[in-house]
Write an enzyme that holds these catalytic residues in place. Sequence first.
Site, mmCIF file in Angstrom:
data_model
loop_
_atom_site.group_PDB
_atom_site.id
_atom_site.type_symbol
_atom_site.label_atom_id
_atom_site.label_comp_id
_atom_site.label_asym_id
_atom_site.label_seq_id
_atom_site.Cartn_x
_atom_site.Cartn_y
_atom_site.Cartn_z
ATOM 1 N N ASP A 21 0.855 -1.186 0.000
ATOM 2 C CA ASP A 21 0.000 0.000 0.000
ATOM 3 C C ASP A 21 0.886 1.229 0.000
ATOM 4 O O ASP A 21 2.113 1.116 -0.072
ATOM 5 C CB ASP A 21 -0.922 -0.004 1.231
ATOM 6 C CG ASP A 21 -0.159 0.223 2.529
ATOM 7 O OD1 ASP A 21 1.087 0.271 2.511
ATOM 8 O OD2 ASP A 21 -0.810 0.355 3.577
ATOM 9 N N ASP A 81 1.438 4.787 2.248
ATOM 10 C CA ASP A 81 1.065 5.441 3.507
ATOM 11 C C ASP A 81 1.467 6.904 3.489
ATOM 12 O O ASP A 81 2.601 7.238 3.142
ATOM 13 C CB ASP A 81 1.769 4.751 4.682
ATOM 14 C CG ASP A 81 1.563 3.242 4.683
ATOM 15 O OD1 ASP A 81 0.483 2.795 5.087
ATOM 16 O OD2 ASP A 81 2.492 2.515 4.251
ATOM 17 N N ASP A 90 -3.258 4.600 2.597
ATOM 18 C CA ASP A 90 -3.574 4.968 3.983
ATOM 19 C C ASP A 90 -3.254 6.442 4.184
ATOM 20 O O ASP A 90 -2.133 6.870 3.922
ATOM 21 C CB ASP A 90 -2.722 4.156 4.975
ATOM 22 C CG ASP A 90 -3.177 2.712 5.081
ATOM 23 O OD1 ASP A 90 -4.313 2.407 4.664
ATOM 24 O OD2 ASP A 90 -2.398 1.889 5.592
HETATM 25 P P1 8DG Z 1 4.195 -2.449 3.078
HETATM 26 O O1 8DG Z 1 3.020 -1.557 3.055
HETATM 27 O O2 8DG Z 1 5.220 -2.107 2.063
HETATM 28 O O3 8DG Z 1 3.816 -3.886 3.023
HETATM 29 O O4 8DG Z 1 4.945 -2.277 4.485
HETATM 30 P P2 8DG Z 1 4.775 -1.112 5.540
HETATM 31 O O5 8DG Z 1 4.507 0.184 4.858
HETATM 32 O O6 8DG Z 1 5.930 -1.158 6.463
HETATM 33 O O7 8DG Z 1 3.515 -1.590 6.378
HETATM 34 P P3 8DG Z 1 2.098 -0.914 6.641
HETATM 35 O O8 8DG Z 1 1.192 -2.016 7.110
HETATM 36 O O9 8DG Z 1 1.630 -0.116 5.496
HETATM 37 O O10 8DG Z 1 2.316 0.013 7.900
HETATM 38 C C1 8DG Z 1 3.226 1.082 7.916
HETATM 39 C C2 8DG Z 1 3.717 1.294 9.317
HETATM 40 O O11 8DG Z 1 2.741 1.941 10.090
HETATM 41 C C3 8DG Z 1 4.015 -0.017 10.031
HETATM 42 O O12 8DG Z 1 5.373 -0.065 10.341
HETATM 43 C C4 8DG Z 1 3.239 0.009 11.287
HETATM 44 C C5 8DG Z 1 2.744 1.420 11.410
HETATM 45 N N1 8DG Z 1 1.406 1.563 11.926
HETATM 46 C C6 8DG Z 1 1.104 2.369 12.988
HETATM 47 N N2 8DG Z 1 -0.232 2.319 13.241
HETATM 48 C C7 8DG Z 1 -0.768 1.494 12.318
HETATM 49 C C8 8DG Z 1 -2.095 1.072 12.069
HETATM 50 O O13 8DG Z 1 -3.018 1.465 12.752
HETATM 51 N N3 8DG Z 1 -2.282 0.226 11.010
HETATM 52 C C9 8DG Z 1 -1.245 -0.160 10.226
HETATM 53 N N4 8DG Z 1 -1.481 -0.980 9.187
HETATM 54 N N5 8DG Z 1 0.032 0.212 10.451
HETATM 55 C C10 8DG Z 1 0.260 1.028 11.483
HETATM 56 O O14 8DG Z 1 1.949 3.010 13.586
HETATM 57 MN MN MN Z 2 -0.419 0.915 5.492
HETATM 58 MN MN MN Z 3 2.711 0.466 3.739
#
Ligand code: 8DG
Ligand code: MN
Ligand code: MN
Length: 376
Positions: free
Chosen positions: A205, A207, A300
Site C-alpha cells: 500500500d 502510507d 492509507d
Molecule cells: P508495506 O506496506 O510495504 O507492506 O509495508 P509497511 O509500509 O511497512 O507496512 P504498513 O502495514 O503499510 O504500515 C506502515 C507502518 O505503520 C508499520 O510499520 C506500522 C505502522 N502503523 C502504525 N499504526 C498502524 C495502524 O493502525 N495500522 C497499520 N497498518 N500500520 C500502522 O503506527
Molecule cells: Mn499501510
Molecule cells: Mn505500507
Amino acid sequence: ESEVPSFTASKVSQYSCQRKTTLNNFNKKFTDAFEIMAENYEFKENEMFCLEFLRAASVLKCLPFPVVRMKDIQGLPCMGDQVRDIVEEIIEEGESSRAKDVLNDERYKSFKQFTSVFGVGVKTSEKWYRMGLRTLEEVKAEKTLKLSKMQRVGLLYYEDLVSCVSKAEADAVGLIVKNTVRTFLPDALITLTGGFRRGKKIGHDIDFLITNPGPREDDDLLHKVVDLWKKQGLLLYCDIIESTFVKDQLPSRKVDAMDNFQKCFAILKLYQPRVDNRSYNASKEFDMAEVKDWKAIRVDLVICPFEQYAYALLGWTGSRQFGRDLRRFANHEKKMILDNHALYDKRKRIFLKAGSEEEIFAHLGLDYVEPWERNA
Ligand code: 8DG
Ligand code: MN
Ligand code: MN
C-alpha cells in the site's frame, strides 16, 4: 594495510532500534524461513512463537555478512533452540524442512490465501476454514457468506491489490494526494511514510502522514479530500476512522497498539495509460473499450496535530518490528512509554516534546537511526 571491519556478535543489541538494518539482507535464505514460521504461528494466534521468529529474522537481517557456519550466530541475541535448529538445517541441507512443511500445510495455504484479501484477517480466515472452505474460489462460490463491504471490494479488486505497488505508482499517488489536500489546506505538510520512506521499491500500500503547521486544525479535511475524489471518480473505497485522542492521556503501553489519529483506509483508482497491442488491431474501437487503463491501489491517509508530527512519523515509518522494539526499549530500559502520539517519562512524570525524529531518539538515549536503516 586494509582495515578489516570488525564484527562482535555479543555487541548486537536485542533491540532493533539499536541496530542498523538496511534492505541489503545477506541472510534472506534464513529470514524467509523464519518469516514463514512466524506467519504460521500468527495464523495459530501463538504470539510468543510468532515474535520469537520475527525477532530472530530481524537480527539476521542486520548482519553485514551471510551466515555459513553455526559459529557465525554464536553470541547473537534472539537465537533460541527452535531458531538454531532451522539455521543448522539450512546450513547443512540448503533449506528448512519445517518451513517447507508449513508451505505445504493445508491450513497455512488456506489462511495465506484468505488473509491476502483486503479486509480479511486471522479471525475471518479461522471462521471460513472451520466452515470447510479452503480456497478463495470456494469463498467466492459460497453465496451464504456475509462479507463486509471491505471484504467485498477486497475480492472485487483482488488482482490489482495483490500485485505490488511500485515506487513510481507511489509517487504518482503522492502527487494526487498533495494536490487534493492542498486544495483545502495550502500549507499542509504531506509525507510519504511506511515502507517507501524506508527505501523499499515495492509495497502492499502507500502510507501518507498529513499535518498542518500552525494552530489551525481541520477535522473535515479527510472528508473533503475523499468527497472530491468521489466526485472525480477516483475513489473505489474508503473507511474513515475518526480520532479518539484525548489530550494529556498517557501513551498506550500496548506494543502493537493502533493509534488514535483520524485516518482513512482507501482504495484509489490510479489511471495509467498502458501500451496495449490490442489497441492497434483492426477492431480498434472495440478493443480500446476493453482495455482497463487504471489500477486499484491501497492508500492509507493519517492526519495528526502538528505537535505530534514527529511521533506519528516515527510510528508510521515502521518497520513494524522497529516500532515494537522502540516501545519495548523505552519501557524496559528507560521507564518511558512511547506511542504514535507522545513519549512519557514515568520517573519524572512528564511528557517529552519533540519536533523531529532525531529529538525522540535523543530523549530515549539512542543513536539516531535513518529511515532506510529501520528495515528490521
Ligand atoms: P508495506 O506496506 O510495504 O507492506 O509495508 P509497511 O509500509 O511497512 O507496512 P504498513 O502495514 O503499510 O504500515 C506502515 C507502518 O505503520 C508499520 O510499520 C506500522 C505502522 N502503523 C502504525 N499504526 C498502524 C495502524 O493502525 N495500522 C497499520 N497498518 N500500520 C500502522 O503506527
Ligand atoms: Mn499501510
Ligand atoms: Mn505500507
